[in-house]
Every structure is written in C-alpha cells, then in structure tokens.
Write an enzyme that holds these catalytic residues in place. Structure first.
Site: not given
Length: 149
Positions: A115, A49, A112, A126, A9
């Site tokens: 992913h 998402y 975080n 994905e 990320k």
C-alpha cells in the site's frame, strides 16, 4: 520534501518479500525515515480504511490487513507519493506494468503486496495513524545530492 506511508502487506511478509519491496523503493532514491514491523488491529484497520466503510469489500479489506504482520514505513523524497505509486504499479496486479512491484510480485487485487499513500493529505493522515512524529528520523545521505539534485 514529500512523504508517503507504505505498508508491506501480510501476503508479502508471509512470502518473504519485505527486503525486495524496500530495496525497490530505496533504489529509486527514496529515503526511509520510519520503519517498523507490527500487527495491525481491527480498530487501526478501520481508521486506515475509513473511506471504504460501507463498500462491499470493506470487511474483506479489514480481514486481510489484520491477518498477519505488516511492515509500515515512511519514505521521503521529491515527489515521494508519485514515485512510490509508479514503483508499486497499478492496484490490480493484472494491469500493473512488468518491472513494478505489483507487476512482478502480485497476482490478486485482494492480495497486492503493498500500500502507498495517494495524496499529500492522505499521506499526512496515514503517517499520523502509524507513527508519532518523534519516531520519524530525517537525515541526509551522502548520495542525496546525486539523487535529488
């Protein structure tokens, strides 16, 4: 052989953690078969998402994932999804075990660092969002027989 999408990320890219994160996945024995640096646009972020549309944090998710470049990759190996998720640690870094990527490198659930796909169906979806089939390179490494049995 199972596949999983991973996204390093924007927070991790900005902090110079790309190599560390990829190294940890590779050290587990996972094989990268696709890898690219990119900037996710809003349309792609919304598709990625989509399951969170309508939730209070949806706009925050979109804003964060589109805020800077990311590294997207596809890892392959036996139980790749489970292995990737255990290596990443729990979504909330405060609950992630030390030794996991999030347990060692992240502090915030909103930022975080990584992913990973959570199911084979989700992985297939994905991966198709971020890679064409001709961008994935399956190959055998000399060490695979020692890692994969």
């Amino acid at each position: 052989m199972e596949r999983s999408l991973i996204i390093v990320k924007p927070d991790a890219v900005q902090r110079g953690l790309i190599g560390e994160i990829l190294r940890r996945l590779e050290q587990r024995g996972l094989r990268f078969i696709g890898l690219k640096l990119m900037w996710i646009d809003r349309e792609l972020a919304e598709r990625h998402y989509a399951e969170h549309r309508g939730k209070a944090f949806f706009e925050e998710l979109l804003s964060f994932i589109t805020s800077g470049p990311v590294v997207v990759g596809v890892v392959e190996g036996p139980r790749a999804i489970e292995v990737t998720r255990k290596t990443m640690g729990k979504t909330d870094p405060a609950e992630a075990e030390p030794g996991t990527i999030r347990g060692d490198l992240a502090l915030s659930i909103a930022q975080n660092v990584i992913h990973g796909s959570d199911s084979p169906e989700k992985a297939a979806y994905e991966i198709s969002l971020f890679f064409r089939e001709d961008e994935l390179v399956s190959y055998e490494r000399a060490i695979d027989r020692w890692i994969m049995g």
